[in-house]
Design a protein around this motif. Structure first.
Motif, short mmCIF file in Angstrom:
data_model
loop_
_atom_site.label_atom_id
_atom_site.label_comp_id
_atom_site.label_asym_id
_atom_site.label_seq_id
_atom_site.Cartn_x
_atom_site.Cartn_y
_atom_site.Cartn_z
N GLN A 5 0.86 -1.18 0.00
CA GLN A 5 0.00 0.00 0.00
C GLN A 5 0.90 1.24 0.00
O GLN A 5 1.73 1.39 0.90
CB GLN A 5 -0.89 0.00 1.25
CG GLN A 5 -1.74 1.25 1.41
CD GLN A 5 -2.71 1.43 0.23
OE1 GLN A 5 -3.53 0.57 -0.02
NE2 GLN A 5 -2.57 2.54 -0.49
N HIS A 79 -8.59 -8.73 1.54
CA HIS A 79 -8.35 -8.88 0.10
C HIS A 79 -9.20 -9.97 -0.55
O HIS A 79 -9.81 -9.75 -1.59
CB HIS A 79 -6.86 -9.16 -0.11
CG HIS A 79 -6.42 -8.99 -1.52
ND1 HIS A 79 -6.41 -10.04 -2.41
CD2 HIS A 79 -6.03 -7.91 -2.23
CE1 HIS A 79 -6.02 -9.61 -3.59
NE2 HIS A 79 -5.77 -8.32 -3.51
N ASP A 99 -7.21 -0.36 1.86
CA ASP A 99 -5.79 -0.56 2.16
C ASP A 99 -5.38 -1.90 1.55
O ASP A 99 -5.86 -2.96 1.97
CB ASP A 99 -5.58 -0.57 3.69
CG ASP A 99 -4.10 -0.69 4.06
OD1 ASP A 99 -3.31 -1.17 3.20
OD2 ASP A 99 -3.73 -0.32 5.18
N LEU A 100 -4.44 -1.84 0.60
CA LEU A 100 -4.04 -3.08 -0.10
C LEU A 100 -3.34 -4.07 0.83
O LEU A 100 -3.22 -5.24 0.52
CB LEU A 100 -3.12 -2.75 -1.28
CG LEU A 100 -3.77 -2.02 -2.45
CD1 LEU A 100 -2.75 -1.74 -3.53
CD2 LEU A 100 -4.94 -2.81 -3.01
N HIS A 328 -7.71 5.72 5.46
CA HIS A 328 -7.73 5.07 4.14
C HIS A 328 -9.08 5.23 3.46
O HIS A 328 -9.15 5.44 2.25
CB HIS A 328 -7.36 3.58 4.28
CG HIS A 328 -5.91 3.36 4.55
ND1 HIS A 328 -5.38 3.42 5.81
CD2 HIS A 328 -4.88 3.12 3.71
CE1 HIS A 328 -4.07 3.21 5.74
NE2 HIS A 328 -3.74 3.02 4.48
N THR A 342 -8.33 4.26 -7.24
CA THR A 342 -7.09 3.65 -6.74
C THR A 342 -7.48 2.39 -5.96
O THR A 342 -8.61 2.24 -5.51
CB THR A 342 -6.33 4.58 -5.77
OG1 THR A 342 -7.28 5.25 -4.98
CG2 THR A 342 -5.47 5.57 -6.49
N ASN A 343 -6.52 1.49 -5.82
CA ASN A 343 -6.71 0.24 -5.05
C ASN A 343 -7.85 -0.61 -5.61
O ASN A 343 -8.58 -1.26 -4.85
CB ASN A 343 -6.99 0.53 -3.58
CG ASN A 343 -5.75 1.02 -2.85
OD1 ASN A 343 -4.75 1.32 -3.48
ND2 ASN A 343 -5.82 1.07 -1.54
#
Ligand code: SF4
Length: 366
Positions: A5, A79, A99-100, A328, A342-343
Protein backbone atom coordinates in the motif's frame (compact mmCIF):
# COMPACT_ATOMS: atom_id res chain seq x y z
CA UNK A 1 0.81 -12.64 0.18
CA UNK A 2 2.57 -9.32 0.52
CA UNK A 3 0.94 -6.36 -1.19
CA UNK A 4 2.23 -2.85 -1.04
CA UNK A 5 0.00 0.00 0.00
CA UNK A 6 1.57 3.29 -1.02
CA UNK A 7 1.77 5.91 1.75
CA UNK A 8 -1.21 8.24 1.99
CA UNK A 9 -0.80 11.96 1.27
CA UNK A 10 -0.17 13.96 4.49
CA UNK A 11 -3.59 15.60 4.07
CA UNK A 12 -5.04 12.22 5.15
CA UNK A 13 -2.21 10.49 7.01
CA UNK A 14 -1.86 13.40 9.44
CA UNK A 15 -5.53 14.37 9.69
CA UNK A 16 -7.63 14.09 12.85
CA UNK A 17 -10.85 12.09 13.09
CA UNK A 18 -13.21 15.07 12.74
CA UNK A 19 -11.62 16.11 9.41
CA UNK A 20 -11.72 12.51 8.17
CA UNK A 21 -15.35 11.98 9.19
CA UNK A 22 -16.42 15.21 7.44
CA UNK A 23 -14.41 14.26 4.36
CA UNK A 24 -16.09 10.82 4.16
CA UNK A 25 -19.56 12.35 4.58
CA UNK A 26 -18.84 14.90 1.85
CA UNK A 27 -17.51 12.26 -0.56
CA UNK A 28 -20.50 10.02 0.07
CA UNK A 29 -22.81 12.89 -0.74
CA UNK A 30 -20.98 13.72 -3.97
CA UNK A 31 -20.79 10.09 -5.12
CA UNK A 32 -24.42 9.33 -4.22
CA UNK A 33 -25.82 6.09 -5.63
CA UNK A 34 -22.71 5.40 -7.65
CA UNK A 35 -21.04 4.36 -4.37
CA UNK A 36 -21.83 1.40 -2.12
CA UNK A 37 -19.73 0.76 0.97
CA UNK A 38 -19.62 -2.75 2.42
CA UNK A 39 -18.47 -3.36 5.99
CA UNK A 40 -17.51 -6.79 7.28
CA UNK A 41 -18.73 -7.63 10.80
CA UNK A 42 -15.13 -7.63 12.07
CA UNK A 43 -14.51 -4.01 11.07
CA UNK A 44 -14.13 -1.35 13.73
CA UNK A 45 -17.16 0.79 14.64
CA UNK A 46 -15.82 3.99 13.11
CA UNK A 47 -15.80 2.24 9.73
CA UNK A 48 -19.09 0.36 10.22
CA UNK A 49 -20.88 3.70 10.79
CA UNK A 50 -20.29 4.48 7.09
CA UNK A 51 -21.20 1.06 5.70
CA UNK A 52 -24.31 0.89 3.50
CA UNK A 53 -24.50 -2.81 4.42
CA UNK A 54 -22.70 -5.07 6.83
CA UNK A 55 -22.37 -8.81 6.80
CA UNK A 56 -20.01 -11.74 6.41
CA UNK A 57 -17.87 -12.17 3.33
CA UNK A 58 -20.35 -14.08 1.17
CA UNK A 59 -23.38 -12.02 2.16
CA UNK A 60 -21.46 -8.86 1.30
CA UNK A 61 -20.38 -10.18 -2.10
CA UNK A 62 -23.97 -11.09 -2.94
CA UNK A 63 -25.11 -7.66 -1.79
CA UNK A 64 -22.47 -6.07 -3.98
CA UNK A 65 -23.72 -8.05 -6.99
CA UNK A 66 -27.26 -6.89 -6.28
CA UNK A 67 -26.21 -3.21 -6.24
CA UNK A 68 -26.33 -2.75 -9.99
CA UNK A 69 -26.70 1.04 -9.69
CA UNK A 70 -23.42 1.32 -7.82
CA UNK A 71 -20.40 1.74 -10.02
CA UNK A 72 -17.96 1.75 -7.10
CA UNK A 73 -18.05 -0.95 -4.45
CA UNK A 74 -15.74 -0.03 -1.58
CA UNK A 75 -15.09 -3.20 0.40
CA UNK A 76 -14.14 -2.59 4.02
CA UNK A 77 -12.83 -6.06 4.71
CA UNK A 78 -9.83 -8.04 3.50
CA UNK A 79 -8.35 -8.88 0.10
CA UNK A 80 -10.00 -12.27 -0.60
CA UNK A 81 -13.42 -10.72 0.09
CA UNK A 82 -12.83 -7.91 -2.38
CA UNK A 83 -11.75 -10.53 -4.95
CA UNK A 84 -14.97 -12.51 -4.38
CA UNK A 85 -16.98 -9.30 -4.81
CA UNK A 86 -15.17 -8.58 -8.09
CA UNK A 87 -15.94 -12.11 -9.32
CA UNK A 88 -19.64 -11.81 -8.47
CA UNK A 89 -20.21 -8.22 -9.67
CA UNK A 90 -20.61 -7.15 -13.29
CA UNK A 91 -17.67 -6.14 -15.48
CA UNK A 92 -18.53 -2.44 -15.29
CA UNK A 93 -18.52 -2.36 -11.47
CA UNK A 94 -15.27 -1.43 -9.76
CA UNK A 95 -14.32 -3.04 -6.45
CA UNK A 96 -11.94 -1.10 -4.21
CA UNK A 97 -10.06 -2.15 -1.06
CA UNK A 98 -9.12 0.94 0.99
CA UNK A 99 -5.79 -0.56 2.16
CA UNK A 100 -4.04 -3.08 -0.10
CA UNK A 101 -2.19 -4.50 2.91
CA UNK A 102 -5.47 -5.74 4.39
CA UNK A 103 -4.94 -9.43 3.66
CA UNK A 104 -5.92 -12.51 5.66
CA UNK A 105 -3.19 -14.51 7.36
CA UNK A 106 -5.25 -17.70 7.00
CA UNK A 107 -5.82 -17.20 3.27
CA UNK A 108 -2.08 -16.66 2.86
CA UNK A 109 -1.33 -20.07 4.41
CA UNK A 110 -2.19 -21.83 1.14
CA UNK A 111 -0.94 -20.56 -2.21
CA UNK A 112 -1.50 -21.90 -5.70
CA UNK A 113 2.05 -23.31 -6.07
CA UNK A 114 1.78 -25.28 -2.82
CA UNK A 115 -1.69 -26.59 -3.65
CA UNK A 116 -0.63 -27.57 -7.19
CA UNK A 117 2.38 -29.47 -5.79
CA UNK A 118 0.15 -31.24 -3.28
CA UNK A 119 -2.21 -32.22 -6.10
CA UNK A 120 0.72 -33.62 -8.14
CA UNK A 121 1.84 -35.68 -5.14
CA UNK A 122 -1.67 -37.03 -4.64
CA UNK A 123 -1.95 -37.91 -8.35
CA UNK A 124 0.96 -40.31 -7.88
CA UNK A 125 -0.65 -42.01 -4.86
CA UNK A 126 -4.43 -42.13 -5.30
CA UNK A 127 -6.94 -42.10 -8.14
CA UNK A 128 -7.13 -38.32 -8.47
CA UNK A 129 -10.60 -38.52 -10.04
CA UNK A 130 -11.90 -39.39 -6.57
CA UNK A 131 -10.31 -36.36 -4.91
CA UNK A 132 -12.64 -33.39 -4.50
CA UNK A 133 -10.92 -30.10 -3.63
CA UNK A 134 -12.87 -27.77 -1.34
CA UNK A 135 -11.65 -24.32 -0.48
CA UNK A 136 -12.98 -22.15 2.28
CA UNK A 137 -14.11 -18.78 0.94
CA UNK A 138 -11.16 -17.34 2.91
CA UNK A 139 -8.74 -18.06 0.07
CA UNK A 140 -7.21 -16.33 -2.93
CA UNK A 141 -9.17 -16.22 -6.20
CA UNK A 142 -6.65 -18.50 -7.94
CA UNK A 143 -7.36 -21.23 -5.36
CA UNK A 144 -11.08 -20.86 -5.96
CA UNK A 145 -10.29 -21.22 -9.67
CA UNK A 146 -8.24 -24.35 -8.90
CA UNK A 147 -11.16 -26.07 -7.19
CA UNK A 148 -13.50 -24.92 -9.97
CA UNK A 149 -11.21 -26.46 -12.58
CA UNK A 150 -10.90 -29.78 -10.71
CA UNK A 151 -14.58 -30.36 -9.98
CA UNK A 152 -14.64 -28.98 -6.43
CA UNK A 153 -16.42 -26.15 -4.67
CA UNK A 154 -15.98 -23.17 -2.40
CA UNK A 155 -17.62 -23.32 1.05
CA UNK A 156 -18.32 -20.89 3.88
CA UNK A 157 -18.56 -21.60 7.59
CA UNK A 158 -22.38 -21.59 7.19
CA UNK A 159 -22.54 -24.21 4.46
CA UNK A 160 -19.38 -26.33 4.95
CA UNK A 161 -21.44 -29.39 5.99
CA UNK A 162 -23.64 -29.30 2.89
CA UNK A 163 -20.66 -28.80 0.58
CA UNK A 164 -18.68 -31.63 2.18
CA UNK A 165 -21.73 -33.94 2.00
CA UNK A 166 -22.10 -33.08 -1.69
CA UNK A 167 -18.42 -33.90 -2.24
CA UNK A 168 -18.70 -37.21 -0.37
CA UNK A 169 -21.72 -38.18 -2.45
CA UNK A 170 -19.89 -37.69 -5.73
CA UNK A 171 -18.66 -41.31 -5.52
CA UNK A 172 -18.27 -43.96 -2.85
CA UNK A 173 -14.50 -43.48 -3.00
CA UNK A 174 -14.61 -39.70 -2.69
CA UNK A 175 -11.73 -38.20 -0.80
CA UNK A 176 -11.62 -34.56 0.19
CA UNK A 177 -8.77 -32.13 0.27
CA UNK A 178 -9.88 -29.14 2.33
CA UNK A 179 -7.94 -25.87 2.48
CA UNK A 180 -6.80 -23.53 3.93
CA UNK A 181 -8.45 -23.92 7.39
CA UNK A 182 -7.78 -27.28 9.03
CA UNK A 183 -10.16 -26.45 11.91
CA UNK A 184 -13.25 -25.81 9.81
CA UNK A 185 -12.43 -28.98 7.84
CA UNK A 186 -11.95 -31.07 10.98
CA UNK A 187 -15.01 -29.71 12.78
CA UNK A 188 -17.15 -30.35 9.71
CA UNK A 189 -15.86 -33.92 9.34
CA UNK A 190 -16.59 -34.63 13.03
CA UNK A 191 -20.08 -33.15 12.64
CA UNK A 192 -20.69 -35.59 9.81
CA UNK A 193 -19.72 -38.58 11.97
CA UNK A 194 -16.07 -39.06 10.97
CA UNK A 195 -13.24 -39.36 13.46
CA UNK A 196 -9.55 -38.58 13.65
CA UNK A 197 -8.62 -41.87 11.92
CA UNK A 198 -10.33 -40.57 8.78
CA UNK A 199 -8.21 -37.41 8.62
CA UNK A 200 -4.62 -36.43 7.98
CA UNK A 201 -3.09 -32.97 8.05
CA UNK A 202 -1.12 -31.72 5.05
CA UNK A 203 1.79 -29.51 6.03
CA UNK A 204 2.89 -27.74 2.82
CA UNK A 205 6.40 -27.34 4.19
CA UNK A 206 7.00 -31.10 4.53
CA UNK A 207 7.45 -33.90 2.03
CA UNK A 208 4.05 -35.48 1.24
CA UNK A 209 2.64 -32.97 3.69
CA UNK A 210 4.28 -34.91 6.55
CA UNK A 211 2.42 -38.17 5.77
CA UNK A 212 3.36 -41.50 4.27
CA UNK A 213 1.71 -42.84 1.13
CA UNK A 214 -0.47 -45.32 2.98
CA UNK A 215 -1.84 -42.65 5.31
CA UNK A 216 -2.75 -40.50 2.32
CA UNK A 217 -4.32 -43.45 0.51
CA UNK A 218 -6.42 -44.34 3.58
CA UNK A 219 -7.54 -40.83 4.58
CA UNK A 220 -11.01 -39.61 3.71
CA UNK A 221 -10.05 -36.03 4.57
CA UNK A 222 -6.77 -34.29 3.84
CA UNK A 223 -6.81 -31.10 5.91
CA UNK A 224 -4.48 -28.27 4.95
CA UNK A 225 -2.36 -27.05 7.83
CA UNK A 226 -3.79 -23.53 7.98
CA UNK A 227 -5.63 -21.65 10.68
CA UNK A 228 -7.06 -18.30 11.69
CA UNK A 229 -4.71 -16.74 14.22
CA UNK A 230 -7.65 -15.04 15.95
CA UNK A 231 -9.94 -18.06 16.37
CA UNK A 232 -7.14 -20.53 17.12
CA UNK A 233 -6.29 -18.51 20.23
CA UNK A 234 -9.43 -19.60 22.10
CA UNK A 235 -8.76 -22.48 24.45
CA UNK A 236 -10.63 -24.91 26.67
CA UNK A 237 -9.19 -23.10 29.69
CA UNK A 238 -10.94 -19.91 28.45
CA UNK A 239 -14.17 -21.90 28.50
CA UNK A 240 -13.47 -23.24 32.00
CA UNK A 241 -12.77 -19.69 33.27
CA UNK A 242 -15.98 -18.37 31.71
CA UNK A 243 -18.06 -21.20 33.22
CA UNK A 244 -16.57 -20.51 36.64
CA UNK A 245 -17.52 -16.82 36.41
CA UNK A 246 -20.90 -17.34 34.69
CA UNK A 247 -22.31 -20.76 35.67
CA UNK A 248 -25.55 -19.95 33.83
CA UNK A 249 -23.85 -18.67 30.71
CA UNK A 250 -23.60 -20.30 27.31
CA UNK A 251 -20.45 -20.64 25.25
CA UNK A 252 -20.82 -19.91 21.55
CA UNK A 253 -17.84 -20.20 19.19
CA UNK A 254 -16.93 -20.01 15.51
CA UNK A 255 -15.94 -23.29 13.76
CA UNK A 256 -12.52 -21.81 12.93
CA UNK A 257 -11.75 -22.58 16.60
CA UNK A 258 -9.95 -25.85 17.37
CA UNK A 259 -11.99 -29.04 17.70
CA UNK A 260 -11.52 -29.33 21.48
CA UNK A 261 -12.90 -25.79 21.92
CA UNK A 262 -15.85 -26.48 19.60
CA UNK A 263 -16.54 -29.77 21.45
CA UNK A 264 -16.66 -28.05 24.82
CA UNK A 265 -18.77 -25.12 23.62
CA UNK A 266 -22.56 -25.19 23.96
CA UNK A 267 -23.06 -23.80 20.48
CA UNK A 268 -20.88 -23.42 17.40
CA UNK A 269 -21.55 -21.78 14.06
CA UNK A 270 -20.72 -19.09 11.55
CA UNK A 271 -20.59 -15.36 12.24
CA UNK A 272 -24.14 -15.07 10.99
CA UNK A 273 -25.25 -17.92 13.30
CA UNK A 274 -23.58 -16.25 16.29
CA UNK A 275 -25.29 -12.92 15.59
CA UNK A 276 -28.71 -14.49 15.04
CA UNK A 277 -28.45 -16.71 18.16
CA UNK A 278 -27.47 -13.84 20.43
CA UNK A 279 -30.08 -11.51 18.91
CA UNK A 280 -32.84 -14.10 19.43
CA UNK A 281 -31.83 -14.90 23.04
CA UNK A 282 -34.08 -13.60 25.85
CA UNK A 283 -33.23 -10.64 28.07
CA UNK A 284 -30.76 -11.66 30.75
CA UNK A 285 -29.02 -14.27 28.58
CA UNK A 286 -25.26 -14.62 29.13
CA UNK A 287 -22.83 -15.54 26.38
CA UNK A 288 -19.10 -16.19 26.27
CA UNK A 289 -18.25 -15.67 22.62
CA UNK A 290 -15.31 -17.13 20.70
CA UNK A 291 -14.89 -14.84 17.71
CA UNK A 292 -13.30 -11.56 16.62
CA UNK A 293 -13.38 -8.90 19.33
CA UNK A 294 -14.97 -6.04 17.33
CA UNK A 295 -18.01 -8.19 16.65
CA UNK A 296 -18.22 -9.31 20.28
CA UNK A 297 -18.02 -5.71 21.53
CA UNK A 298 -20.61 -4.53 19.00
CA UNK A 299 -23.01 -7.32 20.04
CA UNK A 300 -22.54 -6.28 23.66
CA UNK A 301 -23.35 -2.65 22.80
CA UNK A 302 -26.38 -3.57 20.68
CA UNK A 303 -27.81 -5.91 23.34
CA UNK A 304 -27.39 -4.08 26.66
CA UNK A 305 -30.08 -6.35 28.19
CA UNK A 306 -27.74 -9.36 27.82
CA UNK A 307 -24.26 -10.12 29.11
CA UNK A 308 -21.94 -10.69 26.18
CA UNK A 309 -18.22 -11.13 26.78
CA UNK A 310 -15.25 -12.44 24.83
CA UNK A 311 -14.15 -15.90 25.92
CA UNK A 312 -10.57 -14.65 25.93
CA UNK A 313 -10.16 -11.35 27.79
CA UNK A 314 -6.77 -10.85 26.10
CA UNK A 315 -7.96 -11.49 22.55
CA UNK A 316 -6.58 -9.08 19.97
CA UNK A 317 -8.46 -7.80 16.93
CA UNK A 318 -7.84 -9.22 13.49
CA UNK A 319 -4.76 -7.15 12.60
CA UNK A 320 -5.44 -7.16 8.88
CA UNK A 321 -9.11 -6.16 9.19
CA UNK A 322 -7.89 -3.41 11.51
CA UNK A 323 -5.84 -1.88 8.68
CA UNK A 324 -8.99 -0.39 7.20
CA UNK A 325 -9.30 2.91 9.03
CA UNK A 326 -10.83 6.36 8.60
CA UNK A 327 -7.68 7.69 6.92
CA UNK A 328 -7.73 5.07 4.14
CA UNK A 329 -11.48 5.26 3.66
CA UNK A 330 -11.46 9.08 3.48
CA UNK A 331 -8.53 9.05 1.03
CA UNK A 332 -10.00 6.44 -1.29
CA UNK A 333 -13.39 8.19 -1.44
CA UNK A 334 -11.79 11.59 -1.98
CA UNK A 335 -9.88 10.14 -4.95
CA UNK A 336 -13.15 8.81 -6.38
CA UNK A 337 -14.76 12.25 -6.17
CA UNK A 338 -11.89 13.46 -8.37
CA UNK A 339 -12.57 10.66 -10.84
CA UNK A 340 -9.47 8.65 -9.86
CA UNK A 341 -9.81 4.98 -9.01
CA UNK A 342 -7.09 3.65 -6.74
CA UNK A 343 -6.71 0.24 -5.05
CA UNK A 344 -9.01 -1.49 -7.52
CA UNK A 345 -9.15 -5.27 -6.98
CA UNK A 346 -9.40 -6.95 -10.34
CA UNK A 347 -9.32 -10.71 -10.78
CA UNK A 348 -7.86 -11.87 -14.12
CA UNK A 349 -10.40 -13.14 -16.64
CA UNK A 350 -9.30 -16.81 -16.78
CA UNK A 351 -9.08 -17.03 -12.97
CA UNK A 352 -12.41 -15.31 -12.68
CA UNK A 353 -14.14 -17.83 -14.94
CA UNK A 354 -13.17 -20.91 -12.92
CA UNK A 355 -13.45 -19.17 -9.55
CA UNK A 356 -17.00 -18.18 -10.45
CA UNK A 357 -17.70 -21.78 -11.41
CA UNK A 358 -16.60 -22.88 -7.91
CA UNK A 359 -18.68 -20.15 -6.25
CA UNK A 360 -21.73 -20.93 -8.39
CA UNK A 361 -21.37 -24.63 -7.56
CA UNK A 362 -21.51 -23.75 -3.87
CA UNK A 363 -24.60 -21.61 -4.41
CA UNK A 364 -26.29 -24.49 -6.25
CA UNK A 365 -25.45 -26.94 -3.45
CA UNK A 366 -26.92 -24.85 -0.64
S1 SF4 B 1 -10.35 -13.14 11.46
FE1 SF4 B 1 -8.96 -14.79 10.78
S2 SF4 B 1 -9.89 -15.63 8.93
FE2 SF4 B 1 -10.90 -13.62 9.34
S3 SF4 B 1 -9.71 -12.14 8.09
FE3 SF4 B 1 -8.78 -12.16 10.16
S4 SF4 B 1 -7.13 -13.72 9.99
FE4 SF4 B 1 -8.48 -14.02 8.23
Amino acid sequence: MFRMQKPLPPEFSEAGDSFLIESIKRSKEILGESLFILGHHYQRDDIIQFADARGDSLALSKLAAAQTAAKYIVFCGVHFMAEAADILTSDDQIVILPDLNAGCSMADMANIDQVSLCWQDLEAIVDIKNVVPITYINSAANLKAFVGRYGGSVCTSSNAQSVVKWALNKSENSKIIFFPDQHLGRNTAYDLGFNENDMVVWDPHMELGGNDKQELADAKFILWKGHCSIHQRFSTSNIADFRKQYPNGQVIVHPECSHDVVSEADLAGSTDYIIKTITAAPTGAIFGVGTEIHLVNRLATEHPDKTIVSLDPLVCPCATMFRIDLKHLAWILNMLTKGTVTNQIKVEKDIQEFAKLALDRMLEIV
